[in-house]
Design an enzyme around this catalytic site. Structure first.
Site, PDB file in Angstrom:
ATOM      1  N   TYR A   1     -33.960   2.143  65.534  1.00 47.47           N
ATOM      2  CA  TYR A   1     -33.697   0.726  65.313  1.00 47.47           C
ATOM      3  C   TYR A   1     -34.727  -0.132  66.015  1.00 47.47           C
ATOM      4  O   TYR A   1     -35.501   0.350  66.840  1.00 47.47           O
ATOM      5  CB  TYR A   1     -32.278   0.356  65.776  1.00 47.47           C
TER       6      TYR A   1
ATOM      7  N   LYS B   1     -36.995   4.872  69.930  1.00 48.27           N
ATOM      8  CA  LYS B   1     -35.900   3.891  69.981  1.00 48.27           C
ATOM      9  C   LYS B   1     -34.767   4.347  69.063  1.00 48.27           C
ATOM     10  O   LYS B   1     -34.576   3.804  67.971  1.00 48.27           O
ATOM     11  CB  LYS B   1     -36.418   2.494  69.604  1.00 48.27           C
TER      12      LYS B   1
ATOM     13  N   GLU C   1     -35.855   2.348  83.881  1.00 46.72           N
ATOM     14  CA  GLU C   1     -35.836   1.033  83.214  1.00 46.72           C
ATOM     15  C   GLU C   1     -34.405   0.539  83.202  1.00 46.72           C
ATOM     16  O   GLU C   1     -33.508   1.195  83.739  1.00 46.72           O
ATOM     17  CB  GLU C   1     -36.396   1.158  81.782  1.00 46.72           C
TER      18      GLU C   1
ATOM     19  N   LEU D   1     -38.671   3.338  77.232  1.00 45.74           N
ATOM     20  CA  LEU D   1     -39.100   2.733  75.973  1.00 45.74           C
ATOM     21  C   LEU D   1     -40.275   1.803  76.281  1.00 45.74           C
ATOM     22  O   LEU D   1     -40.186   0.981  77.206  1.00 45.74           O
ATOM     23  CB  LEU D   1     -37.947   1.934  75.358  1.00 45.74           C
TER      24      LEU D   1
END
Ligand code: PDD
Length: 295
Positions: A33, A148, A181, A206
């Site tokens: 996505y 992702k 992250e 990511l």
């Protein structure tokens, strides 16, 4: 006005919008996505997001359903039909629907869904002006966080923990004690020497499109950047911390697990970068867009 979703070639009211019960996104999280911000009716850094989408698809060997240009048309049309001026678009592509079996089924077409929604950017700006709390959570995700995928359960669990703690974001911490992250954002600190520190884009995080834009803006400001992991202790000793993402832009993190970072308020560097990013996001005719930085 009823909301309209794009589903496999058609624009349909939400009440009639659906995908197959044996969609592999539903059964295996076998899909990817993107989330792209919309300001004043225009996309922010669309090219970077579409480049990352193509790489996510290629890494999973999911067929690209259409060209980048065709996908842009679909996204624009979804935004237009929902009359979204400020908000975000969510685009999901799964491998498709087939009788449940683990290995890739032959001859199936990808499922493509796009949804546009309104967002009040003033709320994000208010968060940025105040600064937000974050907590830490163990990073229990898989080994390919550079893709992702819609396999977001660990991120959802971490975000829920943050919500229950009254925090905005959860910073994920790897087995060695380094921050990877945020659950849905990239993590940054600013050291006492005014150096920006953020993890290099590897398979552990990511590679954010907003992150790429912030890196470019930081470079133009003459700021020094170090690409390396940092520990929770280093974050707590930092002058500033912040997160970046398509829907947050840049938001200062002012406490971590209840302990203040810096003076406990939004820092000068993060606030400056947010201001620059807001200008970049608003400027659709800008001569540059954030690239996708491939791991
Ligand atoms: N999340 N890291 C993770 C794990 C993310 O899910 C996101 C984005 C980012 C920031 O990437 P970008 O700057 O390209 O948005 C980093 C989106 C916003 C989401 O899942 O809603």
């Amino acid at each position: 006005m009823s909301r309209i979703a794009y589903v496999n070639g058609q624009y349909v009211p939400y009440a009639q919008a659906g995908v197959h019960v044996e969609d592999r996104g539903f059964q295996f999280a076998d899909g990817v996505y993107e989330v792209v911000a919309i300001t004043d009716g225009g996309f922010v850094d669309l090219e970077g997001h579409l480049a990352r989408l193509e790489r996510s698809l290629d890494e999973l060997r999911i067929e690209r359903p259409m060209t980048r240009a065709a996908l842009s048309v679909v996204l624009r049309e979804t935004v237009r039909r929902n009359r979204v001026r400020n908000g975000s678009i969510y685009l999901q592509i799964t491998r498709g629907a087939a009788k449940r079996e683990f290995a890739f089924p032959a001859g199936i077409a990808p499922t493509v869904v796009a949804i546009a929604r309104h967002l009040d950017w003033n709320k994000a700006a208010a968060n940025a002006a105040r600064g937000v709390p974050a907590i830490t959570q163990p990073d229990i995700r898989w080994g390919r966080c550079d893709i992702k995928t819609v396999g977001l359960l660990p991120a959802a669990l971490a975000k829920q923990a943050a919500k229950e703690a009254g925090a905005y974001e959860a910073w994920l911490v790897d087995e060695k004690g380094f921050v990877t992250e945020g659950s849905s954002s990239n993590a940054w600190i600013v050291t006492k020497e005014n150096v920006l520190v953020t993890r290099a884009p590897t398979t552990e995080i990511l590679s954010g499109i907003t992150r790429a834009a912030v890196l470019e803006l930081a470079k133009r400001e003459g700021l020094k950047v170090e690409f390396r992991p940092f520990t929770v202790a280093e974050a707590l000793a930092a002058k500033e911390a912040f997160v970046s993402s398509a829907t947050s832009y840049v938001i200062p993190v002012v406490t971590l697990d209840g302990k203040p970072i810096g003076n406990g308020g939004p820092g000068v560097v993060a606030s400056r970068l947010r201001g620059l990013y807001e200008t970049h996001a608003a400027n659709h005719s800008s001569d540059w867009q954030a690239p996708f930085i491939s791991p």
